[in-house]
Scaffold this active site. Structure first.
Site, PDB file in Angstrom:
ATOM      1  CG  ASP A 198      -1.749   1.090   1.418  1.00 35.43           C
ATOM      2  OD1 ASP A 198      -1.585   2.227   0.665  1.00 35.43           O
ATOM      3  OD2 ASP A 198      -2.494   1.185   2.343  1.00 35.43           O
ATOM      4  CD  GLN A 201      -0.593   8.537   3.941  1.00 35.94           C
ATOM      5  OE1 GLN A 201       0.017   9.454   4.238  1.00 35.94           O
ATOM      6  NE2 GLN A 201      -1.947   8.581   4.076  1.00 35.94           N
ATOM      7  CE  LYS A 224      -4.203   8.631   1.146  1.00 36.59           C
ATOM      8  NZ  LYS A 224      -4.901   9.586   1.978  1.00 36.59           N
ATOM      9  CB  CYS A 362      -9.022   4.773   8.470  1.00 33.58           C
ATOM     10  SG  CYS A 362     -10.256   5.773   7.998  1.00 33.58           S
TER      11      CYS A 362
END
Length: 404
Positions: A198, A201, A224, A362
């Site tokens: 993932d 970020q 993002k 989250c």
């Protein structure tokens, strides 16, 4: 060195006020702001060549198709994928993860094991729990320590021949921890387990090389990294994408349709049913161009300065505790002050024009580990300044005094 004041002029929203105060935007881990260069691309699409893509014989459709597919090639080159068709457009990171999880429903069986880390966003936990419910596979968790780092010795112990999939974020959205994904990928491959990373970020701060990482799947969202909302990408190795069945049925993802049988299109269209977010895909490419024009090494160095400066200032406040003190982290700081609820501080900061995130981000299992309801999270991008951090610190001190 970055000319931050010059870069800030690219972002119209940074000129606005909130509650009569200049906006200080420290919620970049939730979504970054969008520069005029990207906004202009969206306006240009809708103003000059708005049309549905692929198979259209008229000029507008051809122009839209060319722009959309050129953006895919930009994304391919940015992440160093071997082929453009290994880049699947999605609605974002969550969509990408669900696409892969759905595909593995036909590849897993009872007794198989899949592994996730304790540092994950809910989007990289819940789809795998659902996958286990469908297949009978077992979910294992790589634990974390007090610093917010993964315990790699436990990962080594959990990894075995039954492990089929490993999922880990590149950077924790809640703590800023940069995970050792190179080690996790290499060790997982020793037992022939696939790895999904993932990158939601990491992509605003790091330029991942998917071939050098040898990762099987890598996912991220445009919003993002200075792009629009509602669009993202799934990178998958060709051999894996060919193994997975389509996620959705409809137009675009088919080769031939009859009432007796349907055959599916080749990659990438096999996974791209229906009319996509065309403007979003084109703008995603523009956002990548914009960030590369600044340079990811420049971005990382400057944001690390902001991280160190803000950390030093925050630690001078009595009763303040930072969660996530990994040696290797990015520009995210999660903290609490004494017994004051994070929501209360966040609400007062908003009255002063300071935008931070409060809650569990989250990532509720992380908060459960620390036995807290949530944190205040300040997250920085290259367009933030030390002067904004000073204003944030002064406002935070006022908020604390009001709540004691």
């Amino acid at each position: 060195m970055l000319d931050v004041q010059k870069l800030r002029k690219d972002f119209p929203i940074l000129n606005r006020e909130v509650n009569g105060k200049p906006l200080v935007y420290f919620d970049n881990a939730a979504t970054s702001q969008t520069p005029k260069q990207v906004i202009d691309v969206i306006i240009d699409y809708y103003s000059n060549y708005n049309a549905n893509i692929h198979r259209g014989v008229h000029r507008l459709s051809q122009e839209a198709t060319d722009a959309y597919e050129q953006a895919r090639i930009k994304i391919q080159h940015h992440f160093n994928a071997k082929h453009a068709y290994e880049i699947i457009y999605t609605a974002g990171t969550t969509h990408s993860i669900n696409l892969v999880a759905n595909g593995f429903s036909s590849l897993l069986k009872k007794g198989d094991e899949i592994m996730v880390s304790a540092l994950e966003h809910h989007s990289n936990i819940v789809p795998w729990q659902m996958l286990c419910e469908r297949t009978g596979a077992t979910l294992k968790v790589i634990p974390m320590n007090e610093n917010g780092e993964l315990v790699l010795s436990e990962f080594d112990s959990l990894l075995n021949e039954k492990t089929k999939l490993v999922f880990v974020n590149h950077i924790s959205n809640a703590l800023g921890t940069i995970n050792p994904i190179e080690y996790i990928i290499e060790e997982s491959h020793r037992v022939n387990a696939a790895v999904l990373v993932d990158g939601a970020q990491s992509c605003p701060h790091i330029k991942p090389d998917v071939q050098a990482l040898d990762v099987d799947f890598y996912v991220c969202s445009a919003h993002k990294m200075c792009g629009p909302t509602g669009v993202g990408m799934l990178y998958g190795k060709e051999e894996w994408l060919k193994k997975l069945p389509p996620y959705q049925g409809g137009g675009e993802m088919i080769a031939e349709v009859s009432f007796e049988k349907t055959t599916y299109a080749d990659l990438p269209h096999k996974f791209e049913a229906g009319t996509p977010n065309i403007a979003g895909g084109i703008a995603f490419g523009a956002a990548i161009d914009y960030m590369n024009s600044i340079g990811f090494e420049n971005i990382a160095n400057y944001e690390n300065e902001l991280l160190e400066y803000a950390t030093e200032q925050l630690l001078q406040i009595d009763g303040l505790k930072i969660y996530g003190t990994a040696k290797n982290k990015t520009s995210v700081i999660s903290f609490n002050v004494g017994n004051i609820h994070p929501y209360d501080i966040g609400t007062i900061l908003d009255k002063m024009g300071i935008a931070v995130r409060t809650g569990h981000h989250c990532a509720q299992p992380i908060m459960d580990y620390y036995k807290i309801p949530g944190t205040i999270r300040a997250s920085f991008m290259f367009y933030n300044t030390k002067e904004e951090i000073d204003l944030f610190i002064a406002s935070l001190k006022k908020a604390i005094l009001m709540l004691l």
